[in-house]
Scaffold this active site. Structure first.
Site, short mmCIF file in Angstrom:
data_model
loop_
_atom_site.label_atom_id
_atom_site.label_comp_id
_atom_site.label_asym_id
_atom_site.label_seq_id
_atom_site.Cartn_x
_atom_site.Cartn_y
_atom_site.Cartn_z
N LYS A 108 -9.55 -43.83 -62.18
CA LYS A 108 -8.90 -42.83 -61.31
C LYS A 108 -9.47 -42.89 -59.90
O LYS A 108 -8.75 -42.86 -58.91
CB LYS A 108 -9.09 -41.40 -61.87
CG LYS A 108 -8.57 -41.21 -63.28
CD LYS A 108 -8.77 -39.79 -63.76
CE LYS A 108 -10.21 -39.33 -63.90
NZ LYS A 108 -10.99 -40.09 -64.90
N ARG A 133 -7.41 -30.81 -65.37
CA ARG A 133 -7.86 -31.38 -66.64
C ARG A 133 -7.91 -30.37 -67.77
O ARG A 133 -8.52 -30.66 -68.81
CB ARG A 133 -9.16 -32.19 -66.50
CG ARG A 133 -10.34 -31.47 -66.04
CD ARG A 133 -11.20 -32.40 -65.23
NE ARG A 133 -12.09 -33.24 -65.96
CZ ARG A 133 -12.63 -34.35 -65.42
NH1 ARG A 133 -12.31 -34.74 -64.19
NH2 ARG A 133 -13.48 -35.05 -66.08
N ARG A 155 -21.44 -48.91 -64.02
CA ARG A 155 -20.94 -48.34 -62.76
C ARG A 155 -22.11 -47.93 -61.87
O ARG A 155 -23.10 -47.35 -62.32
CB ARG A 155 -20.08 -47.10 -63.01
CG ARG A 155 -19.76 -46.37 -61.70
CD ARG A 155 -18.69 -45.35 -61.83
NE ARG A 155 -19.03 -44.28 -62.74
CZ ARG A 155 -18.18 -43.32 -63.08
NH1 ARG A 155 -16.96 -43.30 -62.58
NH2 ARG A 155 -18.55 -42.38 -63.91
N ARG A 193 -24.75 -42.52 -62.09
CA ARG A 193 -24.52 -41.09 -62.28
C ARG A 193 -25.29 -40.58 -63.49
O ARG A 193 -25.41 -41.27 -64.49
CB ARG A 193 -23.01 -40.83 -62.46
CG ARG A 193 -22.32 -40.60 -61.15
CD ARG A 193 -20.81 -40.57 -61.24
NE ARG A 193 -20.24 -39.78 -62.32
CZ ARG A 193 -18.93 -39.61 -62.48
NH1 ARG A 193 -18.07 -40.17 -61.64
NH2 ARG A 193 -18.46 -38.89 -63.49
N ARG A 203 -18.11 -36.83 -73.03
CA ARG A 203 -17.02 -36.63 -72.05
C ARG A 203 -15.69 -37.11 -72.63
O ARG A 203 -14.65 -36.50 -72.42
CB ARG A 203 -17.34 -37.38 -70.75
CG ARG A 203 -18.41 -36.66 -69.92
CD ARG A 203 -19.09 -37.58 -68.92
NE ARG A 203 -18.19 -38.20 -67.98
CZ ARG A 203 -18.46 -39.33 -67.31
NH1 ARG A 203 -19.62 -39.95 -67.50
NH2 ARG A 203 -17.59 -39.81 -66.47
P1 AP5 Z 1 -13.81 -45.27 -61.81
O1 AP5 Z 1 -12.70 -45.57 -60.88
O2 AP5 Z 1 -15.08 -44.73 -61.27
O3 AP5 Z 1 -13.26 -44.36 -63.03
P2 AP5 Z 1 -12.87 -42.82 -63.08
O4 AP5 Z 1 -11.61 -42.73 -63.88
O5 AP5 Z 1 -12.88 -42.23 -61.72
O6 AP5 Z 1 -14.05 -42.28 -63.98
P3 AP5 Z 1 -14.96 -40.96 -63.84
O7 AP5 Z 1 -16.14 -41.18 -64.73
O8 AP5 Z 1 -15.22 -40.65 -62.40
O9 AP5 Z 1 -13.99 -39.90 -64.45
P4 AP5 Z 1 -14.37 -38.49 -64.97
O10 AP5 Z 1 -13.03 -37.87 -65.14
O11 AP5 Z 1 -15.21 -38.49 -66.20
O12 AP5 Z 1 -15.36 -37.92 -63.87
P5 AP5 Z 1 -15.15 -36.89 -62.70
O13 AP5 Z 1 -15.98 -37.37 -61.58
O14 AP5 Z 1 -13.73 -36.58 -62.47
O15 AP5 Z 1 -14.11 -46.63 -62.62
C1 AP5 Z 1 -15.18 -46.67 -63.55
C2 AP5 Z 1 -15.91 -48.03 -63.46
O16 AP5 Z 1 -15.01 -49.04 -63.87
C3 AP5 Z 1 -16.36 -48.41 -62.03
O17 AP5 Z 1 -17.58 -49.08 -62.10
C4 AP5 Z 1 -15.25 -49.35 -61.53
O18 AP5 Z 1 -15.74 -50.31 -60.59
C5 AP5 Z 1 -14.82 -50.01 -62.83
N1 AP5 Z 1 -13.41 -50.37 -62.84
C6 AP5 Z 1 -12.37 -49.66 -62.31
N2 AP5 Z 1 -11.20 -50.29 -62.53
C7 AP5 Z 1 -11.51 -51.42 -63.23
C8 AP5 Z 1 -10.73 -52.49 -63.78
N3 AP5 Z 1 -9.40 -52.52 -63.65
N4 AP5 Z 1 -11.37 -53.46 -64.45
C9 AP5 Z 1 -12.74 -53.45 -64.60
N5 AP5 Z 1 -13.52 -52.46 -64.10
C10 AP5 Z 1 -12.92 -51.46 -63.44
O19 AP5 Z 1 -15.82 -35.58 -63.31
C11 AP5 Z 1 -17.19 -35.50 -63.57
C12 AP5 Z 1 -17.57 -34.12 -64.08
O20 AP5 Z 1 -17.25 -33.12 -63.10
C13 AP5 Z 1 -16.80 -33.65 -65.34
O21 AP5 Z 1 -17.40 -34.13 -66.52
C14 AP5 Z 1 -16.90 -32.13 -65.20
O22 AP5 Z 1 -18.20 -31.67 -65.53
C15 AP5 Z 1 -16.73 -31.92 -63.70
N6 AP5 Z 1 -15.32 -31.79 -63.31
C16 AP5 Z 1 -14.63 -32.62 -62.46
N7 AP5 Z 1 -13.37 -32.20 -62.33
C17 AP5 Z 1 -13.25 -31.09 -63.08
C18 AP5 Z 1 -12.16 -30.23 -63.38
N8 AP5 Z 1 -10.93 -30.44 -62.86
N9 AP5 Z 1 -12.37 -29.19 -64.24
C19 AP5 Z 1 -13.60 -28.97 -64.76
N10 AP5 Z 1 -14.67 -29.74 -64.54
C20 AP5 Z 1 -14.49 -30.81 -63.70
MG MG Z 2 -14.10 -40.84 -60.71
#
Ligand code: AP5
Ligand code: MG
Length: 215
Positions: A13, A88, A127, A161, A172
């Site tokens: 994402k 989410r 990552r 992270r 998660r």
């Molecule tokens: P990356 O693009 O970083 O993936 P991502 O989908 O953004 O993964 P996240 O871990 O950031 O998602 P998340 O939803 O768990 O975390 P968030 O920060 O939203 O890609 C991942 C890796 O793969 C990278 O190394 C990249 O280089 C690699 N990659 C990408 N594409 C690739 C490909 N095609 N092939 C190979 N490799 C590839 O949330 C974190 C925390 O915040 C949550 O757990 C919660 O506590 C809180 N939070 C955030 N939003 C909310 C909400 N709306 N409500 C409540 N709590 C929330």
């Molecule tokens: Mg992300």
């Protein structure tokens, strides 16, 4: 253009959202990045959210909805935005619909990215992130130029992270299945869901994503 990127942790994402927002000149709104910035600045929100994030749990809906409401009133979002990591939960999705309806706005699409679980765990264990601009790298598939500093902030060492340990990633993923996956039917039943395979190279995924957003 107002688009939601939906999908489990590690699906891409952030990677895809950053490129889509930048190429279309739209604001990228990543609730995860906003929360991590609040944690590193030790704001009241950051202090409240730190432990929940590190344990892989969700931050309460009212906190997140208020944060997104304020952010989507900023001037750079006027032409649209790419939402990464929000909504989410079903209450967050309801709040987003209500917020946009109040402003006579619509969502243009919700794109669900999909990748098998084992690949997600692999991606997150390799990552690395820039703590300044939140750009993500991957030591296996997308390293920075020198492998340990951000290409855009050469003084800045990349970090992993706190919530990317294997145990927290699995938690998660479980929380995604229980609390976020119901949004797939929520958006499918209202005809707004588009599915894109998140496997393949980031360029291949981006090509499929732009086709889905256009169509
Ligand atoms: P990356 O693009 O970083 O993936 P991502 O989908 O953004 O993964 P996240 O871990 O950031 O998602 P998340 O939803 O768990 O975390 P968030 O920060 O939203 O890609 C991942 C890796 O793969 C990278 O190394 C990249 O280089 C690699 N990659 C990408 N594409 C690739 C490909 N095609 N092939 C190979 N490799 C590839 O949330 C974190 C925390 O915040 C949550 O757990 C919660 O506590 C809180 N939070 C955030 N939003 C909310 C909400 N709306 N409500 C409540 N709590 C929330
Ligand atoms: Mg992300």
């Amino acid at each position: 253009m107002r688009v939601v990127l939906l999908g489990p942790p590690g699906v891409g994402k952030g990677t895809q959202g950053r490129r889509l927002a930048s190429e279309r000149g739209r604001a990228l709104i990543s609730t995860g990045d906003m929360l991590r910035d609040a944690v590193s600045r030790q704001t009241p929100l950051g202090i409240q959210a730190k432990q929940l994030i590190e344990q892989g749990q969700l931050v309460p809906d009212d906190v997140i909805v208020g944060m997104v409401r304020d952010r989507t009133l900023e001037s750079d979002t006027r032409e649209g935005f790419v939402l990464d990591g929000f909504p989410r939960t079903v209450p967050q999705a309801d709040a987003l619909d209500a917020m946009l309806a109040e402003r006579s706005q619509n969502l243009d699409g919700v794109v669900l990215l999909t990748v098998p679980d084992e690949e997600l765990v692999r991606r997150l264990s390799s990552r690395w992130e820039c703590p300044v601009c939140r750009r993500v790298y991957n030591s296996q598939t997308a390293p920075s130029r020198d492998g340990c500093h951000c290409d855009d902030h050469p003084e800045q060492e990349l970090r992993q992270r706190e919530d990317d340990t294997e145990a927290t990633v699995r938690k998660r993923l479980m929380i995604y299945r229980v609390q976020t996956a119901p949004l797939v039917d929520y958006y499918r039943s209202s005809g707004r869901l588009k599915e894109v395979k998140g496997t393949g190279t980031p360029d291949q995924v981006y090509a499929a994503l732009t086709r889905a957003v256009a169509g």
